[in-house]
Design a protein around this motif. Structure first.
Motif, PDB file in Angstrom:
ATOM      1  N   GLY A 212       0.789  -1.221   0.000  1.00  0.00           N
ATOM      2  CA  GLY A 212       0.000   0.000   0.000  1.00  0.00           C
ATOM      3  C   GLY A 212       0.822   1.272   0.000  1.00  0.00           C
ATOM      4  N   ASP A 213       1.976   1.251   0.682  1.00  0.00           N
ATOM      5  CA  ASP A 213       2.822   2.451   0.719  1.00  0.00           C
ATOM      6  C   ASP A 213       3.337   2.793  -0.673  1.00  0.00           C
TER       7      ASP A 213
ATOM      8  N   LEU B 137       0.487   4.180  -2.897  1.00  0.00           N
ATOM      9  CA  LEU B 137       0.183   5.593  -2.667  1.00  0.00           C
ATOM     10  C   LEU B 137       1.283   6.491  -3.200  1.00  0.00           C
TER      11      LEU B 137
ATOM     12  N   LEU C 251      -6.683  -3.121  -7.261  1.00  0.00           N
ATOM     13  CA  LEU C 251      -6.257  -3.136  -5.867  1.00  0.00           C
ATOM     14  C   LEU C 251      -6.645  -4.419  -5.145  1.00  0.00           C
TER      15      LEU C 251
ATOM     16  N   LYS D 190       0.384  -0.702   4.778  1.00  0.00           N
ATOM     17  CA  LYS D 190      -0.936  -0.106   4.551  1.00  0.00           C
ATOM     18  C   LYS D 190      -1.737  -1.076   3.715  1.00  0.00           C
TER      19      LYS D 190
ATOM     20  N   VAL E 295      -5.496   2.287   1.567  1.00  0.00           N
ATOM     21  CA  VAL E 295      -5.258   2.916   0.266  1.00  0.00           C
ATOM     22  C   VAL E 295      -6.565   3.477  -0.285  1.00  0.00           C
TER      23      VAL E 295
ATOM     24  N   GLU F  29      -7.635   6.611   1.560  1.00  0.00           N
ATOM     25  CA  GLU F  29      -6.875   7.808   1.175  1.00  0.00           C
ATOM     26  C   GLU F  29      -7.295   8.310  -0.195  1.00  0.00           C
TER      27      GLU F  29
END
Length: 149
Positions: A46-47, A50, A70, A77, A82, A85
């Motif tokens: 996830g990091d 993003l 996804l 994350k 995700v 955000e």
């Protein structure tokens, strides 16, 4: 009403967020075999997802994706983080997100977190089903373009 020829000729930048290297390989090979006009970028957490979506750090020169595939179960994350955000950032909420589920319950799980994606697709179990799956993704993309165009 078919998408206009401009939409059909445009290369689509797709971000695949998938932690399983085997599934990533199957996706990559299937996209090549299907000969779709796209560029597939892959990240495993996830990091990084993003960072790529917001074009920061190592991904500053990478194009912002037109479509995000996804997997919700990610290290660090997770997919819910995700998606949250993306939903909360007005500059990013226009990027369509397809949540890849591994079961019929996947959509319910995402929605139970009071989040919603644009679409939900169940990942194939058998490797030979991946080609048909990526063709579904292409059809979905044309639907999105038609709806927004």
């Amino acid at each position: 009403m078919a998408p206009d020829s401009k939409s059909e000729d445009k290369r689509v930048d797709i971000l695949l967020v998938e932690p399983n290297p085997g599934d990533t390989r199957l996706f990559t090979e299937s996209f090549k075999d299907a000969k779709l006009k796209n560029e597939l970028y892959t990240v495993s957490d996830g990091d990084d997802a993003l960072d790529m979506i917001t074009q920061r750090g190592a991904y500053a020169e990478t194009p912002q994706p037109d479509l995000i595939l996804l997997e919700p179960k990610l290290p660090g994350k997770n997919g819910m983080d995700v998606l949250s955000e993306l939903n909360n950032e007005s500059a990013l909420e226009g990027i369509p997100v397809v949540v890849l589920t591994s079961s019929d319950m996947g959509e319910d799980i995402v929605k139970s977190h009071e989040l919603d994606a644009d679409h939900y697709l169940q990942k194939p179990v058998e490797p030979e089903d991946f080609i048909r799956f990526v063709q579904e993704i292409e059809d979905l993309w044309f639907e999105i373009v038609q709806d927004t165009g």
